[in-house]
Design a protein around this motif. Structure first.
Motif, PDB file in Angstrom:
ATOM      1  N   GLN A  46       0.836  -1.211   0.000  1.00 22.13           N
ATOM      2  CA  GLN A  46       0.000   0.000   0.000  1.00 22.13           C
ATOM      3  C   GLN A  46       0.871   1.262   0.000  1.00 22.13           C
ATOM      4  O   GLN A  46       0.581   2.224  -0.715  1.00 22.13           O
ATOM      5  CB  GLN A  46      -0.916   0.022   1.226  1.00 22.13           C
ATOM      6  CG  GLN A  46      -2.105  -0.912   1.127  1.00 22.13           C
ATOM      7  CD  GLN A  46      -2.880  -0.943   2.444  1.00 22.13           C
ATOM      8  OE1 GLN A  46      -2.286  -1.021   3.518  1.00 22.13           O
ATOM      9  NE2 GLN A  46      -4.185  -0.879   2.347  1.00 22.13           N
ATOM     10  N   GLY A  49       2.552   1.731  -3.361  1.00 19.20           N
ATOM     11  CA  GLY A  49       1.576   2.191  -4.349  1.00 19.20           C
ATOM     12  C   GLY A  49       1.251   3.665  -4.169  1.00 19.20           C
ATOM     13  O   GLY A  49       1.169   4.422  -5.146  1.00 19.20           O
ATOM     14  N   PHE A  50       1.081   4.073  -2.924  1.00 17.94           N
ATOM     15  CA  PHE A  50       0.729   5.464  -2.656  1.00 17.94           C
ATOM     16  C   PHE A  50       1.843   6.408  -3.104  1.00 17.94           C
ATOM     17  O   PHE A  50       1.582   7.477  -3.658  1.00 17.94           O
ATOM     18  CB  PHE A  50       0.435   5.665  -1.171  1.00 17.94           C
ATOM     19  CG  PHE A  50       0.006   7.065  -0.845  1.00 17.94           C
ATOM     20  CD1 PHE A  50      -1.272   7.506  -1.188  1.00 17.94           C
ATOM     21  CD2 PHE A  50       0.871   7.956  -0.234  1.00 17.94           C
ATOM     22  CE1 PHE A  50      -1.673   8.805  -0.919  1.00 17.94           C
ATOM     23  CE2 PHE A  50       0.481   9.254   0.043  1.00 17.94           C
ATOM     24  CZ  PHE A  50      -0.798   9.677  -0.302  1.00 17.94           C
ATOM     25  N   SER A 124      -4.062  15.220  -7.870  1.00 23.40           N
ATOM     26  CA  SER A 124      -3.507  14.232  -6.937  1.00 23.40           C
ATOM     27  C   SER A 124      -4.448  14.036  -5.754  1.00 23.40           C
ATOM     28  O   SER A 124      -4.562  12.928  -5.215  1.00 23.40           O
ATOM     29  CB  SER A 124      -2.090  14.604  -6.493  1.00 23.40           C
ATOM     30  OG  SER A 124      -1.998  15.945  -6.141  1.00 23.40           O
ATOM     31  N   ARG A 127      -6.998  11.454  -6.807  1.00 24.84           N
ATOM     32  CA  ARG A 127      -6.397  10.121  -6.873  1.00 24.84           C
ATOM     33  C   ARG A 127      -6.121   9.578  -5.466  1.00 24.84           C
ATOM     34  O   ARG A 127      -6.418   8.424  -5.161  1.00 24.84           O
ATOM     35  CB  ARG A 127      -5.089  10.200  -7.683  1.00 24.84           C
ATOM     36  CG  ARG A 127      -4.309   8.914  -7.749  1.00 24.84           C
ATOM     37  CD  ARG A 127      -3.116   9.032  -8.700  1.00 24.84           C
ATOM     38  NE  ARG A 127      -2.297  10.211  -8.487  1.00 24.84           N
ATOM     39  CZ  ARG A 127      -1.403  10.332  -7.504  1.00 24.84           C
ATOM     40  NH1 ARG A 127      -1.225   9.350  -6.657  1.00 24.84           N
ATOM     41  NH2 ARG A 127      -0.691  11.433  -7.380  1.00 24.84           N
ATOM     42  N   GLU A 128      -5.601  10.409  -4.596  1.00 26.05           N
ATOM     43  CA  GLU A 128      -5.243   9.960  -3.249  1.00 26.05           C
ATOM     44  C   GLU A 128      -6.479   9.659  -2.404  1.00 26.05           C
ATOM     45  O   GLU A 128      -6.484   8.698  -1.627  1.00 26.05           O
ATOM     46  CB  GLU A 128      -4.353  11.011  -2.579  1.00 26.05           C
ATOM     47  CG  GLU A 128      -2.981  11.111  -3.248  1.00 26.05           C
ATOM     48  CD  GLU A 128      -2.133  12.274  -2.770  1.00 26.05           C
ATOM     49  OE1 GLU A 128      -1.000  12.398  -3.262  1.00 26.05           O
ATOM     50  OE2 GLU A 128      -2.595  13.051  -1.906  1.00 26.05           O
ATOM     51  N   TYR A 131      -7.709   6.381  -3.394  1.00 26.58           N
ATOM     52  CA  TYR A 131      -6.798   5.304  -2.969  1.00 26.58           C
ATOM     53  C   TYR A 131      -7.201   4.777  -1.592  1.00 26.58           C
ATOM     54  O   TYR A 131      -7.013   3.605  -1.283  1.00 26.58           O
ATOM     55  CB  TYR A 131      -5.370   5.846  -2.938  1.00 26.58           C
ATOM     56  CG  TYR A 131      -4.277   4.792  -2.874  1.00 26.58           C
ATOM     57  CD1 TYR A 131      -3.858   4.137  -4.020  1.00 26.58           C
ATOM     58  CD2 TYR A 131      -3.668   4.452  -1.663  1.00 26.58           C
ATOM     59  CE1 TYR A 131      -2.865   3.178  -3.974  1.00 26.58           C
ATOM     60  CE2 TYR A 131      -2.671   3.492  -1.605  1.00 26.58           C
ATOM     61  CZ  TYR A 131      -2.268   2.864  -2.772  1.00 26.58           C
ATOM     62  OH  TYR A 131      -1.279   1.902  -2.723  1.00 26.58           O
ATOM     63  N   PHE A 132      -7.779   5.629  -0.750  1.00 26.21           N
ATOM     64  CA  PHE A 132      -8.086   5.246   0.631  1.00 26.21           C
ATOM     65  C   PHE A 132      -9.568   5.168   0.962  1.00 26.21           C
ATOM     66  O   PHE A 132      -9.936   4.493   1.923  1.00 26.21           O
ATOM     67  CB  PHE A 132      -7.419   6.225   1.608  1.00 26.21           C
ATOM     68  CG  PHE A 132      -5.950   5.960   1.792  1.00 26.21           C
ATOM     69  CD1 PHE A 132      -5.517   4.954   2.644  1.00 26.21           C
ATOM     70  CD2 PHE A 132      -5.008   6.683   1.088  1.00 26.21           C
ATOM     71  CE1 PHE A 132      -4.172   4.688   2.804  1.00 26.21           C
ATOM     72  CE2 PHE A 132      -3.654   6.420   1.237  1.00 26.21           C
ATOM     73  CZ  PHE A 132      -3.235   5.418   2.098  1.00 26.21           C
TER      74      PHE A 132
END
Ligand code: IDP
Length: 143
Positions: A46, A49-50, A124, A127-128, A131-132
């Motif tokens: 993880q 990837g981040f 970003s 996207r971030e 991601y979570f």
């Protein structure tokens, strides 16, 4: 002024030192609303990837090791110009260069252990956040 969302992390050093509440208070005092929040302990995959955009940088291994060293708080912040506002609250990446009164000046130890992460642009941030957080974990409070 545009209402934006940005993604924020309280990193393992600041969580370990019990600074979660103090840092949340800074966000709220600045007018940013916490619209999603959870504690997670990243796996190596993880974290890699981040931070994939930094995979070729010399500090990548140390960064992944640090980010997996303990639990973190991840949150979505909403407010006027939230991306830039959060970057200003955080201060410079290197705490030695961070302006007085910023989170990194007050809570960070070094450039490696710098207390917080915040998205650097709207793209970003999107996207971030994705991601979570799933869409149903985010609770807008724009009224
Ligand atoms: P930012 O977190 O202020 O956006 P970035 O340049 O995106 O800064 O770097 C991501 C993270 O990588 C930083 O927060 C810091 O933890 C780490 N980092 C960046 N540059 C260095 C460095 O030169 N040495 C060690 N770690 C670094």
């Amino acid at each position: 002024m545009a209402i934006e969302r940005t993604f924020s992390i309280i990193k393992p050093d600041a969580v370990a030192k019990n600074h979660i509440g103090a840092i949340y208070s800074r966000f709220e005092s600045a007018g940013l609303k916490i619209i999603a929040s959870k504690m997670v302990h990243l796996t190596k995959e993880q974290a890699e990837g981040f931070y994939a955009e930094h995979s070729e940088r010399p500090f990548f291994g140390a960064l992944v090791s640090f980010m997996t060293s303990g639990p973190i708080m991840v949150q979505v912040l909403e407010g006027e110009n939230a991306v830039l506002a959060n970057r200003e609250i955080m201060g410079a990446t290197n705490p030695a260069e961070a302006a007085r009164g910023t989170l990194r000046a007050d809570y960070a130890v070094s450039i490696d252990e710098n207390a917080v992460h915040g998205s650097d642009a709207l793209a970003s941030a999107e996207r971030e956040i994705a991601y979570f957080f799933a869409a149903d974990e985010i609770c807008p409070r724009t009224r």
